[in-house]
Design a protein around this motif. Structure first.
Motif: not given
Length: 784
Positions: A388-402
């Motif tokens: 099959g085929v798959a689409f992946d997306m990942l968003y990251g915030h590395q310092n959300l609350l300082n």
């Protein structure tokens, strides 16, 4: 219901196709091997055809010595033959051909002389001071072969080893008498060890070969211990050996001394300063806009305050007034570097700021990293053997609350062509999956009893994650809800990694079943039907991974050990029992749904042994056991094992093998080809033909079994007196393509021993059902 009919090709069609394919392969092989390897060798030059190494050494591995040979031939010659298919690289097509191949290695006499010299030096460094190395060159036409002859002689061995360091140096600072001067004096022999770590476990022992690598390891051990006792100015370079090689019988007395005793003074820490937001590429423009003192740490900010003072101070393990310790510096740097929002952490010690010359100031410079990240990917999938085929997306915030908190949210959409179960077991052709997984990771362990000892030795974090997954098959829709409270930690070298889920809650819902599938469930036994009902699992999970591949040293043998243990339902069962809850036929209920209670554990071992620079042997063994009890008579479907497939016994398609000698049901049917015990062993021989191409030959063995005698899985029960007869055996060949950023592989396996064979002849290798008894796979990465 409309049945789908599969019409196989006729026997004559298959025969003609096989003949054409066979002819094409024979023609290609004959053409390839007819190519001359010296076709494009210039006049007056020679092709380095082969090299060999002959040694009478029983102490040194040839594999280690091969690294000192500076010119090696094309091996194997298939890369050179591909290169010689075209006469030049004038066109784009010819460039591709030559890029796939390997240019000829032209014999170079200076490189041979250099190899002889470096081999001779290495032999002497290994303790073979009387060794001799020479090369024999043989010419045949336009080809040259080089034979390296190594005569090791009798190695020198260490008779006595003495650590003649000043006496005070061998004491911990806390053990130093108050009236003892800071300057060092006196000496001590290793035999008077007492309880001192410097003398207690030397790497050098009587009888050890006089090997420079071993001597350097001992100097590193001593210097590391001393630098963790306050001796800032003392490095491994300040230590040296006195070797008496005048003894007879190839023996030597060895003494470790300190070059300059005047530099061996105990240093203590003065001020500890942290410069947050520092950019080493623009350091001249760094301007301090604010300063805060948090505990003993002085923190300076420019206009960007990307980390809170408490977070910074918590990671600093270097304290004013403490004795200098290299371990504290390494631990502090590792803690900062493990934070995703920190791009770089530099730690500098400064002398001369005080009248007392043994006081050090520590300055820590923190460079911010990328705060936001987005990753996307489109990939092929091979879930349970279906493409099959798959689409992946990942968003990251590395310092959300300082505070270096990492917020991730992932999304996955997948579509696969699968064989489903509907009505009369006709094949269906669609499947999709949608998944969203938000998570919050904190750069510390959220447990009250974790103290400085833990932080000094481990990198740890705490993750809280949620997950929602919907899987749509032709027969049913399954939904997954998950909450996980997880701790992860590893040692400084990332060799041993631990993951512990204190609370792992899962809810599997089946909101829709097709009419045909519902009718099918009514026909099967109640225990299997339970696998397709709504169910809760809530428990703990521990995972451990140990590998020597991350130790920072090149090794001939690389291995990885994985261990996993999980427990579910015990707390819920205890609460329900104490509260006197009513028990239905399927056990206690939670919000109208049953919850699973089981124990499950897995052990997995894999090892790769490098036979030479091109060939290697890979081994793998896995054992898994799951036991349902209390509130469950059968494991949840997602927790049961299955066999066959690209990472199991590759002569069987996924879910075509087992349990035991079970041979009923539909091959690939997930309701019957599952079990509670898993045992598999694999061995694979890999040979690198080209830099990007690696064929392999493998043998697989294994199966699954049930822990109870379920009615719809007859012959699937594990029995000590017969399980070894139910171990399936398969073999095959594989091709690995190293594309740089990932490894793509093709595996083709066939059955050798089939425990489920119904005709009483389980040895099925190369019988007349060869096509039906084989399987092929496209996959990403090595199988183990």
């Amino acid at each position: 219901m409309q049945n789908k009919i599969f019409i196989p090709p006729s026997a004559s069609t298959k025969k003609n196709t096989h003949q054409v394919f066979r002819c094409l392969m024979i023609c290609f092989v004959l053409f390839l091997f007819s190519c001359s390897t010296t076709k494009y060798i210039p006049e007056g030059q020679y092709l380095l055809d082969k090299i060999s190494m002959k040694t009478d050494s029983t102490e040194i591995s040839k594999i280690n010595l091969e690294d000192f040979i500076r010119q090696k031939p094309n091996s194997p010659k298939i890369g050179l033959k591909i290169y010689n298919l075209v006469d030049n690289d004038a066109t784009w097509f010819k460039k591709i051909i030559r890029k796939l191949g390997e240019p000829p290695v032209i014999y170079n006499q200076s490189l041979v002389s250099r190899s002889v010299n470096e081999l001779s030096i290495e032999m002497k460094n290994r303790g073979f001071l009387n060794s001799r190395v020479h090369a024999v060159v043989d010419t045949a036409g336009k080809k040259i072969s080089v034979d390296y002859h190594l005569h090791e002689g009798i190695p020198y061995r260490i008779r006595n080893y003495t650590i003649a360091l000043p006496e005070a140096l061998l004491m911990n600072p806390t053990e130093r008498p108050g009236n003892r001067p800071n300057r060092l004096s006196g000496s001590l022999n290793r035999r008077n060890t007492g309880g001192n770590a410097l003398l207690r476990s030397p790497i050098i022992k009587p009888g050890t070969i006089f090997d420079m690598d071993v001597l350097e390891q001992e100097m590193t051990r001593i210097s590391n211990l001393l630098r963790n006792r306050g001796y800032y100015a003392l490095t491994a370079g300040q230590l040296r050996y006195l070797a008496d090689t005048t003894l007879r019988s190839n023996q030597t007395d060895l003494t470790m001394i300190l070059n300059d005793t005047t530099i061996a003074e105990i240093y203590r820490m003065g001020k500890v300063k942290v410069f947050s937001g520092y950019d080493p590429l623009d350091g001249e423009n760094y301007r301090i806009a604010d300063s805060i003192r948090h505990g003993d740490v002085e923190i300076y900010y420019d206009k960007l305050r990307f980390l809170r003072p408490a977070v910074i101070a918590d990671k600093v393990l270097i304290r004013p007034g403490s004795v200098f310790r290299d371990r504290s510096r390494e631990a502090t740097q590792s803690l900062f570097q493990s934070m995703a929002c920190v791009g770089k952490a530099d730690i500098i010690y400064k002398e001369g700021n005080y009248p007392d010359s043994t006081l050090l100031d520590c300055e820590i410079y923190l460079t911010p990293g990328d705060i936001h990240s987005i990753q996307t990917g489109l990939s092929g999938t091979n879930k349970a053997g279906d493409m099959g085929v798959a689409f992946d997306m990942l968003y990251g915030h590395q310092n959300l609350l300082n505070g270096a908190e990492l917020f991730n949210i992932g999304f996955r959409a997948a579509y696969e062509f699968v064989g489903g179960k509907s009505g009369d077991n006709s094949l269906n052709s669609n499947y999709y999956e949608l998944r969203i997984t938000p998570s919050f990771t904190f750069p510390k362990i959220h447990l009250p009893f974790i103290g400085a000892y833990f932080k000094d030795r481990y990198n740890g974090n705490t993750q809280y994650s949620l997950g929602f997954d919907i899987q749509k098959r032709p027969e049913f829709t399954r939904e997954f809800f998950n909450f996980n409270w997880q701790f992860r930690w590893s040692d400084r070298r990332n060799v041993a990694r631990h993951t512990f889920s204190l609370l792992d809650v899962n809810y599997v819902a089946m909101p829709w079943k097709s009419e045909d599938f519902q009718q099918y469930l009514e026909k099967i036994d109640p225990l299997t039907k339970y696998s397709y009902e709504n169910v809760f699992t809530a428990g703990i999970n521990y995972n451990f991974i140990y590998t020597n591949a991350r130790s920072g040293r090149m090794r001939q043998r690389l291995y990885t050990v994985r261990f996993n243990f999980e427990s579910s339902g015990n707390l819920l069962n205890g609460i329900a029992s104490l509260m006197g809850a009513e028990k239905s036929e399927t056990g206690y209920m939670l919000f109208g749904n049953p919850f699973a209670q089981y124990l499950k554990s897995d052990v997995d071992f894999s090892e790769t042994i490098q036979l030479n620079t091109l060939a290697g042997l890979a081994f793998h063994a896995a054992l898994g056991l799951a036991y349902p009890y209390g509130n469950s008579n059968i494991l949840p479907f997602e927790k049961r094992y299955y066999a066959g497939g690209p990472n199991s016994v590759r002569g069987w398609h996924t879910r075509y093998l087992g349990p035991g000698s079970f041979n009923e049901g539909v091959p690939g049917d997930p309701t019957t080809h599952v079990g509670d015990i898993n045992l598999v062993a694999n061995v694979e021989y890999r040979y690198k033909v080209l830099e990007w191409f690696e064929p392999a030959f493998f043998v697989d063995c294994g199966n699954i079994w049930t822990i109870r005698d379920y009615p719809n899985q007859r012959q699937g029960l594990f029995r000590w007196d017969s399980f070894y007869k139910e171990l399936a055996v398969g073999t095959g060949i594989g091709l690995r393509f190293d594309l740089g950023f990932f490894i793509f592989r093709i595996d083709a396996g066939t059955r050798v021993y089939d425990p489920a064979c119904t005709d009483g002849k389980p040895w099925v290798f190369l019988n007349n059902q060869f096509g039906n008894n084989s399987a092929a796979y496209l996959a990403i990465g090595y199988p183990f």
